[in-house]
Design a protein around this motif. Sequence first.
Motif, PDB file in Angstrom:
ATOM      1  N   CYS A 100       7.717  21.256  -0.950  1.00  0.00           N
ATOM      2  CA  CYS A 100       7.698  19.785  -0.838  1.00  0.00           C
ATOM      3  C   CYS A 100       7.965  19.206  -2.221  1.00  0.00           C
ATOM      4  O   CYS A 100       7.225  18.355  -2.722  1.00  0.00           O
ATOM      5  N   CYS A 101       9.035  19.678  -2.839  1.00  0.00           N
ATOM      6  CA  CYS A 101       9.233  19.491  -4.280  1.00  0.00           C
ATOM      7  C   CYS A 101       9.644  18.089  -4.683  1.00  0.00           C
ATOM      8  O   CYS A 101       9.507  17.721  -5.849  1.00  0.00           O
ATOM      9  N   ALA A 122      11.755  23.756  -2.821  1.00  0.00           N
ATOM     10  CA  ALA A 122      12.250  23.452  -1.485  1.00  0.00           C
ATOM     11  C   ALA A 122      11.710  22.120  -1.009  1.00  0.00           C
ATOM     12  O   ALA A 122      10.604  21.711  -1.366  1.00  0.00           O
ATOM     13  N   ASP A 123      12.499  21.445  -0.178  1.00  0.00           N
ATOM     14  CA  ASP A 123      12.087  20.176   0.430  1.00  0.00           C
ATOM     15  C   ASP A 123      12.899  19.996   1.708  1.00  0.00           C
ATOM     16  O   ASP A 123      14.002  20.529   1.837  1.00  0.00           O
ATOM     17  N   SER A 124      12.357  19.224   2.633  1.00  0.00           N
ATOM     18  CA  SER A 124      13.065  18.956   3.883  1.00  0.00           C
ATOM     19  C   SER A 124      14.064  17.810   3.762  1.00  0.00           C
ATOM     20  O   SER A 124      14.960  17.669   4.598  1.00  0.00           O
ATOM     21  N   VAL A 129      16.345  17.171  -2.275  1.00  0.00           N
ATOM     22  CA  VAL A 129      16.949  18.436  -2.698  1.00  0.00           C
ATOM     23  C   VAL A 129      18.050  18.186  -3.730  1.00  0.00           C
ATOM     24  O   VAL A 129      18.137  18.888  -4.747  1.00  0.00           O
ATOM     25  N   ALA A 130      18.886  17.182  -3.489  1.00  0.00           N
ATOM     26  CA  ALA A 130      19.944  16.855  -4.446  1.00  0.00           C
ATOM     27  C   ALA A 130      19.358  16.437  -5.786  1.00  0.00           C
ATOM     28  O   ALA A 130      19.860  16.820  -6.851  1.00  0.00           O
ATOM     29  N   LEU A 161       2.885  25.826  -5.568  1.00  0.00           N
ATOM     30  CA  LEU A 161       2.612  24.405  -5.748  1.00  0.00           C
ATOM     31  C   LEU A 161       3.039  23.685  -4.473  1.00  0.00           C
ATOM     32  O   LEU A 161       4.210  23.748  -4.084  1.00  0.00           O
ATOM     33  N   ALA A 162       2.117  23.012  -3.840  1.00  0.00           N
ATOM     34  CA  ALA A 162       2.430  22.334  -2.584  1.00  0.00           C
ATOM     35  C   ALA A 162       1.870  20.918  -2.641  1.00  0.00           C
ATOM     36  O   ALA A 162       0.781  20.647  -2.122  1.00  0.00           O
TER      37      ALA A 162
END
Length: 265
Positions: A100-101, A122-124, A129-130, A161-162
């Motif tokens: 969930c960065c 990572a992220d949804s 993400v970009a 890390l979340a």
Amino acid sequence: MTVTDLTQATVRLRAAGCVFAEDEAAVLGSAATDPAHLSELVDRRAMGEPLEQVVGFADFCGVRVRLRPGVFVPRVRSELLVHTALAELTTPGKTVVDLCCGSGALGLAVREKAPAIRLVAADSDPLAVACALDNLGGDVFQGDLFAALPEELRGHVDVLLANVPYVATEHLALLPAEARLHEPRTALDGGADGLDVFRAVVAGAADWLAPGGLLLSEVTEAQTEAAVAAVRAAGLSAGVVEDEDLEARAVTGRWSELPAVTALR
């Protein structure tokens, strides 16, 4: 920018309700290329867009994080997660995942002080993400929580890390307009009690953590008891870390192949 340009910007920001108008005018002035550009930036800020999104960066935990409009702005309180992670990274070669960065701020700050790690994020959200790729340069993946991660990481993550969304749905309306209107709901809404995404992460953490690996996630004081219970139910040993100066609190979960130790530390 001239003194007159900055003075005019301050007046406009103060009229728009910006409490730190003079400081914000200075930040906007440093980012502007000319007076016309400064006026455009002031307009965006006066309309309520977060300052960090307007200028395209946030200073977080000693690093400058690039931001795009619509991406979650890193909070100062999240520095607690960085400090706690760094305490775990005393030897080189460790693997850190920033789940969930968002912008990748947490991972970037950890890597700045522990450059010998392997960092994966990572992220949804494709926009997040970009933005994280802007900051981290690579190893950023899009997908739903652990499904986004390379399979080779399973059982090898030393620090997870979340910084998941943890605002209870009914409390979203109480957030400042900057967050409600300019940050993605998916980065804020944690469900009925704010812990829906947290529980999903905790439930899958044991499969991804290395023996002795540590999960870190930010919570509120009111959520602590339920969060600790979720960590223990997932077979991890639970802990709580706090920083009064940052007004921050995090729940930790450590994975061991032995039965989990349940005492808080």
